[in-house]
Design an enzyme around this catalytic site. Structure first.
Site, PDB file in Angstrom:
ATOM      1  N   GLU A 199      -3.237  28.688  25.418  1.00  0.00           N
ATOM      2  CA  GLU A 199      -2.308  29.469  24.584  1.00  0.00           C
ATOM      3  C   GLU A 199      -2.058  30.878  25.125  1.00  0.00           C
ATOM      4  OE1 GLU A 199      -3.478  29.391  20.482  1.00  0.00           O
ATOM      5  OE2 GLU A 199      -3.381  27.226  20.367  1.00  0.00           O
TER       6      GLU A 199
ATOM      7  N   GLU B 195      -4.126  20.242  21.086  1.00  0.00           N
ATOM      8  CA  GLU B 195      -4.614  20.680  19.773  1.00  0.00           C
ATOM      9  C   GLU B 195      -3.613  20.306  18.706  1.00  0.00           C
ATOM     10  OE1 GLU B 195      -5.599  24.811  19.032  1.00  0.00           O
ATOM     11  OE2 GLU B 195      -6.718  24.915  20.917  1.00  0.00           O
TER      12      GLU B 195
HETATM   13  O1  IFM Z   1      -8.840  28.194  16.525  1.00  0.00           O
HETATM   14  C1  IFM Z   1      -7.619  28.235  17.187  1.00  0.00           C
HETATM   15  C2  IFM Z   1      -7.796  27.926  18.665  1.00  0.00           C
HETATM   16  O2  IFM Z   1      -8.711  28.780  19.269  1.00  0.00           O
HETATM   17  C3  IFM Z   1      -6.479  28.049  19.376  1.00  0.00           C
HETATM   18  N1  IFM Z   1      -5.440  27.308  18.714  1.00  0.00           N
HETATM   19  C4  IFM Z   1      -5.286  27.437  17.287  1.00  0.00           C
HETATM   20  C5  IFM Z   1      -6.634  27.238  16.618  1.00  0.00           C
HETATM   21  C6  IFM Z   1      -6.467  27.365  15.087  1.00  0.00           C
HETATM   22  O3  IFM Z   1      -5.984  28.623  14.751  1.00  0.00           O
END
Ligand code: IFM
Length: 458
Positions: free
Chosen positions: A181, A363
Site C-alpha cells: 500500500e 487483502e
Molecule cells: O491493517 C491494515 C493493513 O496494515 C493494511 N491494509 C488495511 C488494513 C486494515 O486497515
C-alpha cells in the site's frame, strides 16, 4: 447503518452460480510485522517510525503500542498451527526492517534474521507457501532521522535491505512483494498526518512518492537477480474515489485524491508514467532514466480492497482535499466502513483493462469490535456476510474476464490496527490481548469451509 445482510437478502443482487476457480487458485491469510510481532525491544531489534509514532501524543488511540501486539515473535508456531487448521495455501507476512537491520543499514542483527528463518521453515513444514512482503510501513527510525523516504538515498538503502532478504530466504521463498500500500503510507505519512512519520509537507510528500517508486524498481531488479524463479508483485490499495455527496464542488478533490491514491504508484510502475496532475508537480524530483528504473516487469498485481472512499474540498489540508463521508444510507459493517461489492468487482475489471495482468487479492476483510459471548464463542456474522458478498463479487469479475489467481483475508489475527490501536479487530481469529489466548471466530470456520468447497469444485 446496517450490517450488510440486507444486500445478501435482496434477491438477484448477486446473480448466477459462480464458475469453478483455477485449480492453482491460492487461498491465504495476511498479516504484517509491526501489527503482530511484538518483541519490539527484544533480541536486538531497533526502533521503527511506528515505535516513535506510538510514543507521540495523539499518535495512536488510547496510547496503544505494538510493543507486545499478538506476541507472534514468540507464538509464531501456534499461529502457523491455526493457519494449517484453516487449510490455507499461503501466508503473506512482512519482515520488520529494523529487526534485521536495527539501524536500517550496516550491521545486521543475526537474531532477527534467525527469527524469519524459523518462521519460513515452520510455514513450509505446515505445507503452506510463504509470501514475503519486504516493506509494510515500519521504516527504521535511524533512516528516518536521515530524511527517510524524502531522501533519495532511501531507495538504495531499501535495495540493500531487499538484497539481504533475497540472499537469506530466496532458497525457500519464491513469492515476493516489494511494498504494501504505497499510497497509504506516503499520503498519511507525509501529507495528511494520520500515520508515521506524521509529516504534513507537500514537497516531502512528492519526494517520498518518487523515492518509494525508485525503491520498488530497484527491489524488483535485486530479487530477479538473486532469487531464481521468483514471482514478484507489489501490493496496491485501489479504491474508487467518489465526491462526497455527489457534489460538483468536490469533484476536483476526488480527481486529485484518485491520482494520489490509485494511480501515482501503479501507473509509473506498470505504464511508465505518472498521472497528469502528479507528473507536473513531481517533475523537479525526477532525474533522467528514473521512469525506466521504476517500470520493471512484474508477475502479478496485488490488490488490497475494502470499499470506496469519498473526497471533499478541504483548504486546511496539504493538497486542498480531505476525507469525505459515505452517503448516510450506505450499508456499513463493523467499524462503519461502507459495503460496496459492485465497486470491488468494477475495480478488478478496471485493473484488468488498464494493466492487463493477473491479480492476486492480497487483502480483503472487515473490522469490528468482536468479543466472545458467555460461552466464549465469537459469532462474527457481520464479517461472514461481508466476505460472502465480496467473494461473490470476485466471482462476477472472473466471469467477466478478470484473471484473479488468489485471495488473502486480512487478517489472520486481531492485531494492532495502526492509529486505531487495538479497538478495531480485523482477525478471523480473536486475540485476547491480556492473555494472548487465540480463539477462531465463526468467520474462521466459514473461511475453512469455503476453501474446501472451492477446491472440490476446481
Ligand atoms: O491493517 C491494515 C493493513 O496494515 C493494511 N491494509 C488495511 C488494513 C486494515 O486497515
Amino acid at each position: 447503518m446496517s450490517d450488510g445482510s440486507a444486500i445478501l437478502e435482496r434477491p438477484g443482487e448477486r446473480p448466477g452460480s459462480p464458475m469453478p476457480l483455477r485449480s492453482d487458485f491460492v487461498w491465504g491469510v495476511s498479516t504484517s510485522a509491526y501489527q503482530i510481532e511484538g518483541a519490539a525491544a527484544e533480541d536486538g531489534r531497533g526502533p521503527s517510525i511506528w515505535d516513535t509514532r506510538c510514543r507521540t501524543a495523539g499518535g495512536v488511540v488510547n496510547g496503544d503500542t505494538g510493543d507486545v501486539a499478538c506476541d507472534h515473535y514468540h507464538r509464531y508456531a501456534e499461529d502457523i498451527g491455526l493457519m494449517r487448521g484453516l487449510g490455507v495455501d499461503a501466508y503473506r507476512f512482512s519482515v520488520a526492517w529494523p529487526r534485521v537491520l536495527p539501524r536500517g543499514r550496516g550491521a545486521v542483527n543475526p537474531a532477527g534474521l534467525d527469527f524469519y528463518d524459523r518462521l519460513v521453515d515452520t510455514v513450509l513444514e505446515a505445507g503452506i507457501e510463504p509470501w514475503l512482503c519486504v516493506y509494510h510501513w515500519d521504516l527504521p527510525q535511524a533512516l528516518h532521522d536521515l530524511g527517510g523516504w524524502a531522501n533519495r538515498d532511501c531507495a538504495g538503502w531499501y535495495a540493500d535491505y531487499t538484497a539481504l532478504l533475497a540472499r537469506r530466504y530466496g532458497d525457500r521463498v519464491k513469492r515476493w512483494i516489494t511494498f504494501n500500500e504505497f499510497s497509504v503510507f506516503t499520503l498519511f505519512g507525509y501529507a495528511i498526518p494520520w500515520a508515521a512519520p506524521g509529516i504534513t509537507d507537500r514537497e516531502q510528500h512528492l519526494r517520498a512518492i518518487h523515492h518509494v517508486n525508485l525503491a520498488h524498481g530497484a527491489g524488483v531488479d535485486v530479487i530477479r537477480v538473486l532469487v531464481p524463479g521468483a514471482s514478484i508483485g507489489a501490493v496496491h490499495n485501489r479504491q474508487r474515489v467518489l465526491p462526497e455527496g455527489g457534489r460538483p464542488e468536490n469533484e476536483e478533490a476526488a480527481a486529485l485524491l484518485d491520482e494520489h491514491w490509485n494511480l501515482t504508484f501503479c501507473d509509473p510502475q506498470l505504464l511508465g508514467h505518472y498521472p497528469p496532475r502528479v507528473a507536473q508537480a513531481i517533475e523537479p524530483y525526477v532525474q533522467p532514466g528514473d521512469m525506466a528504473r521504476i517500470c520493471r516487469p512484474m508477475d502479478w498485481f496485488g490488490l488490497n480492497h475494502y470499499g470506496p472512499i469519498f473526497a471533499k474540498v478541504d483548504p486546511t489540508r496539504t493538497w486542498g482535499y480531505g476525507w469525505g463521508d459515505a452517503p448516510p444510507d450506505s450499508p456499513t459493517y463493523g467499524v462503519g466502513w461502507p459495503i460496496f461489492p459492485d465497486v470491488f468487482r468494477d475495480e478488478l475489471l478496471e485493473i484488468t483493462r488498464r494493466y492487463r495482468m493477473p491479480i492476486i487479492i492480497t487483502e480483503n476483510g472487515c473490522g469490528g469490535s468482536d468479543s466472545p459471548d458467555e460461552s466464549g464463542t465469537i459469532d462474527d456474522q457481520h464479517r461472514i456476510n461481508y466476505l460472502r458478498i465480496y467473494n461473490a463479487a470476485m466471482h462476477e469479475a472472473i466471469r467477466a474476464g478478470t484473471d484473479v489467481r488468489g485471495y488473502f483475508i486480512w487478517s489472520l489475527l486481531d492485531n494492532f490496527e495502526w492509529g486505531s490501536g487495538y479497538g478495531n479487530r480485523f482477525g478471523i481469529v480473536h486475540v485476547d490481548f491480556q492473555t494472548q489466548k487465540r480463539t477462531p471466530k465463526a468467520s474462521a470456520r466459514w473461511y475453512a469451509d469455503l476453501i474446501k468447497r472451492e477446491r472440490f469444485r476446481a
